[in-house]
Design a protein around this motif. Structure first.
Motif, mmCIF file in Angstrom:
data_model
loop_
_atom_site.group_PDB
_atom_site.id
_atom_site.type_symbol
_atom_site.label_atom_id
_atom_site.label_comp_id
_atom_site.label_asym_id
_atom_site.label_seq_id
_atom_site.Cartn_x
_atom_site.Cartn_y
_atom_site.Cartn_z
ATOM 1 N N SER A 88 10.882 -7.437 -40.772
ATOM 2 C CA SER A 88 10.597 -6.996 -39.417
ATOM 3 C C SER A 88 11.255 -7.975 -38.460
ATOM 4 O O SER A 88 11.137 -9.201 -38.634
ATOM 5 C CB SER A 88 9.094 -6.948 -39.154
ATOM 6 O OG SER A 88 8.474 -5.912 -39.885
ATOM 7 N N LEU A 89 11.962 -7.448 -37.471
ATOM 8 C CA LEU A 89 12.510 -8.285 -36.404
ATOM 9 C C LEU A 89 11.514 -8.312 -35.252
ATOM 10 O O LEU A 89 10.692 -7.411 -35.094
ATOM 11 C CB LEU A 89 13.868 -7.762 -35.959
ATOM 12 C CG LEU A 89 14.962 -7.795 -37.035
ATOM 13 C CD1 LEU A 89 16.301 -7.357 -36.457
ATOM 14 C CD2 LEU A 89 15.088 -9.178 -37.667
ATOM 15 N N ASP A 90 11.610 -9.344 -34.435
ATOM 16 C CA ASP A 90 10.547 -9.601 -33.464
ATOM 17 C C ASP A 90 10.386 -8.501 -32.428
ATOM 18 O O ASP A 90 9.255 -8.131 -32.097
ATOM 19 C CB ASP A 90 10.810 -10.947 -32.764
ATOM 20 C CG ASP A 90 10.611 -12.123 -33.709
ATOM 21 O OD1 ASP A 90 9.728 -12.035 -34.585
ATOM 22 O OD2 ASP A 90 11.348 -13.119 -33.591
ATOM 23 N N PHE A 91 11.500 -7.975 -31.891
ATOM 24 C CA PHE A 91 11.393 -6.976 -30.821
ATOM 25 C C PHE A 91 12.519 -5.953 -30.886
ATOM 26 O O PHE A 91 13.596 -6.233 -31.429
ATOM 27 C CB PHE A 91 11.493 -7.635 -29.432
ATOM 28 C CG PHE A 91 10.381 -8.569 -29.088
ATOM 29 C CD1 PHE A 91 9.100 -8.098 -28.826
ATOM 30 C CD2 PHE A 91 10.617 -9.938 -29.004
ATOM 31 C CE1 PHE A 91 8.074 -8.970 -28.502
ATOM 32 C CE2 PHE A 91 9.598 -10.820 -28.684
ATOM 33 C CZ PHE A 91 8.322 -10.331 -28.425
ATOM 34 N N ARG A 92 12.266 -4.820 -30.302
ATOM 35 C CA ARG A 92 13.321 -3.929 -29.824
ATOM 36 C C ARG A 92 13.205 -3.900 -28.316
ATOM 37 O O ARG A 92 12.112 -3.702 -27.773
ATOM 38 C CB ARG A 92 13.171 -2.519 -30.392
ATOM 39 C CG ARG A 92 14.379 -1.635 -30.061
ATOM 40 C CD ARG A 92 14.251 -0.229 -30.603
ATOM 41 N NE ARG A 92 13.291 0.558 -29.837
ATOM 42 C CZ ARG A 92 12.233 1.167 -30.371
ATOM 43 N NH1 ARG A 92 11.988 1.076 -31.669
ATOM 44 N NH2 ARG A 92 11.406 1.862 -29.619
ATOM 45 N N VAL A 117 10.107 -14.843 -24.630
ATOM 46 C CA VAL A 117 11.227 -13.905 -24.712
ATOM 47 C C VAL A 117 10.805 -12.529 -24.213
ATOM 48 O O VAL A 117 11.577 -11.844 -23.527
ATOM 49 C CB VAL A 117 11.769 -13.836 -26.156
ATOM 50 C CG1 VAL A 117 12.768 -12.696 -26.310
ATOM 51 C CG2 VAL A 117 12.435 -15.166 -26.519
ATOM 52 N N ALA A 118 9.592 -12.104 -24.527
ATOM 53 C CA ALA A 118 9.105 -10.827 -24.003
ATOM 54 C C ALA A 118 9.078 -10.851 -22.478
ATOM 55 O O ALA A 118 9.430 -9.865 -21.817
ATOM 56 C CB ALA A 118 7.719 -10.533 -24.561
ATOM 57 N N ALA A 143 21.565 -7.807 -34.477
ATOM 58 C CA ALA A 143 20.447 -8.297 -33.682
ATOM 59 C C ALA A 143 20.896 -9.463 -32.796
ATOM 60 O O ALA A 143 21.782 -10.231 -33.156
ATOM 61 C CB ALA A 143 19.303 -8.742 -34.583
ATOM 62 N N VAL A 144 20.262 -9.584 -31.647
ATOM 63 C CA VAL A 144 20.516 -10.706 -30.748
ATOM 64 C C VAL A 144 19.526 -11.814 -31.093
ATOM 65 O O VAL A 144 18.311 -11.577 -31.137
ATOM 66 C CB VAL A 144 20.358 -10.300 -29.276
ATOM 67 C CG1 VAL A 144 20.685 -11.485 -28.360
ATOM 68 C CG2 VAL A 144 21.237 -9.107 -28.942
ATOM 69 N N MET A 145 20.032 -13.012 -31.354
ATOM 70 C CA MET A 145 19.157 -14.141 -31.614
ATOM 71 C C MET A 145 18.887 -14.889 -30.311
ATOM 72 O O MET A 145 19.820 -15.289 -29.613
ATOM 73 C CB MET A 145 19.760 -15.096 -32.642
ATOM 74 C CG MET A 145 18.826 -16.262 -32.965
ATOM 75 S SD MET A 145 19.290 -17.186 -34.459
ATOM 76 C CE MET A 145 20.844 -17.912 -33.942
ATOM 77 N N PHE A 146 17.613 -15.066 -29.991
ATOM 78 C CA PHE A 146 17.204 -15.868 -28.845
ATOM 79 C C PHE A 146 16.686 -17.204 -29.369
ATOM 80 O O PHE A 146 15.757 -17.242 -30.183
ATOM 81 C CB PHE A 146 16.108 -15.161 -28.049
ATOM 82 C CG PHE A 146 16.614 -14.119 -27.098
ATOM 83 C CD1 PHE A 146 16.631 -14.354 -25.729
ATOM 84 C CD2 PHE A 146 17.084 -12.906 -27.570
ATOM 85 C CE1 PHE A 146 17.107 -13.392 -24.841
ATOM 86 C CE2 PHE A 146 17.559 -11.937 -26.700
ATOM 87 C CZ PHE A 146 17.570 -12.185 -25.324
ATOM 88 N N VAL A 147 17.306 -18.282 -28.916
ATOM 89 C CA VAL A 147 16.938 -19.621 -29.347
ATOM 90 C C VAL A 147 16.209 -20.294 -28.191
ATOM 91 O O VAL A 147 16.805 -20.610 -27.153
ATOM 92 C CB VAL A 147 18.175 -20.444 -29.747
ATOM 93 C CG1 VAL A 147 17.740 -21.802 -30.295
ATOM 94 C CG2 VAL A 147 19.002 -19.691 -30.785
#
Length: 338
Positions: free
Chosen positions: A222-226, A200-201, A279-283
């Motif tokens: 904590s969420l994974d990214f901004r 995702v990064a 938040a946007v969820m990336f699956v």
């Protein structure tokens, strides 16, 4: 679970006699040790020692009249117990460079198939040489192709090598490398999920965003990214959370769509629900085979959270995706919408 490899720094005075008495003798009596010449000349103004243990552990020690630095994936001698730990970025460059050159030389001998991916090897060094995780982390890359199905190890490792070489995550090296884990117990699913965050990064970076990991939110999570717009190319920052369904062959859900829905529902009913939206969820379905992904694409099921991006990356760099809800990220540079 032991932590990733770090230096210990001592401000006490050291000399050959003290090193033999308090470091080497301790290691030798407990593990069986040899004091050998390091692979590389040490930092200017520092003397160096290298210790190799009968069980495969190793340790490096370098010192001058002011400071001493210890780096090892073995037990720490009592004389160093009260010392503080520092990452490679937190010690002087010449110290870090010498230590990392020593480790990379070892990796070239022990795992040459991995060492040829020099940026990936450098990035994950704190895990690849951790006390407990060195065998499991290397096994994940060697046997399981970093979580990609139906591919080769070289194709999978090249995918992450190309991304890490951009330097997009260099400032967060310990944070991100540690996600792979330093446990002696092998967990393919957890490690694959960790690599989803790297995928995702990569996606966000190629879409024109800078990524900052581990963003604390008001719920205490904590969420994974901004994802921050780069050079004003987009309008706003967005928070991102990543989840990875296990393929249906590895879980009770017997269809790809069911596997996708179950995993996404767990994430949305837990952490994202407590966060309260936004938040946007990336699956990440990169662990799905071609036929499994085709079934998901054919139905494009909801995932109990909006906005969401459901995607599958391939080692070639191609990323197919569909979205649910109004996704506040411009991703067309990085994905092929299906």
């Amino acid at each position: 679970m032991a932590s990733p490899l770090r230096f210990r720094r001592s401000s006490e005075r050291w000399n050959d006699d003290r090193i033999i008495e308090e470091l080497y003798s301790h290691l030798d009596s407990n593990l069986g040790a040899r004091s050998v010449t390091p692979h590389y000349v040490g930092p200017d103004g520092f003397e160096t020692r290298r210790f190799e243990m009968d069980n495969g552990d190793m340790a490096l020690f370098t010192w001058n009249d002011d400071f001493a630095y210890w780096l090892g994936n073995t037990e720490t001698p009592p004389a160093l117990w009260r010392t503080s730990k520092y990452t490679f970025d937190e010690v002087p460059y010449q110290i870090a460079r010498w230590g990392q050159r020593e480790l990379l030389a070892d990796l070239t001998v022990e795992s040459p198939w991995l060492a040829k991916y020099d940026y990936l090897s450098w990035f994950f060094l704190p895990v690849l040489f951790s006390k407990d995780g060195r065998e499991t982390s290397r096994a994940f890359f060697r046997k399981y192709d970093a979580g990609f199905p139906d591919t080769t190890r070289d194709e999978a490792l090249s995918f992450y090598e190309r991304f890490l070489r951009t330097g997009a995550l260099d400032d967060y090296r310990y944070t991100m490398a540690s996600k792979l884990g330093t446990s002696q117990y092998f967990d393919k699913n957890r490690m694959s999920s960790a690599m989803s965050e790297f995928t995702v990064a990569k996606l966000l970076t190629e879409a024109g965003y800078d990524v900052i990991p581990e963003i604390e939110v008001t719920t205490g999570h904590s969420l994974d990214f901004r994802a921050d717009p780069r050079n004003g190319s987009h309008d706003q920052s967005s928070l991102v959370e990543v989840t990875r369904p296990q393929p249906p062959t590895q879980r009770a859900a017997d269809t790809p769509v069911a596997a996708l829905r179950e995993t996404a529902e767990t994430k949305s009913n837990g952490q994202l629900n407590e966060h309260g939206g936004g938040a946007v969820m990336f699956v990440d379905c990169s662990g799905f085979r071609d036929d499994e992904w085709s079934a998901v694409v054919g139905e494009q099921p909801d995932v109990r959270h909006r906005p969401a991006v459901v995607f599958r990356a391939r080692p070639s760099g191609a990323i197919d995706a569909y979205k649910k809800g109004s996704v506040p990220l411009s991703l067309s540079q990085a994905v092929e919408w299906v």
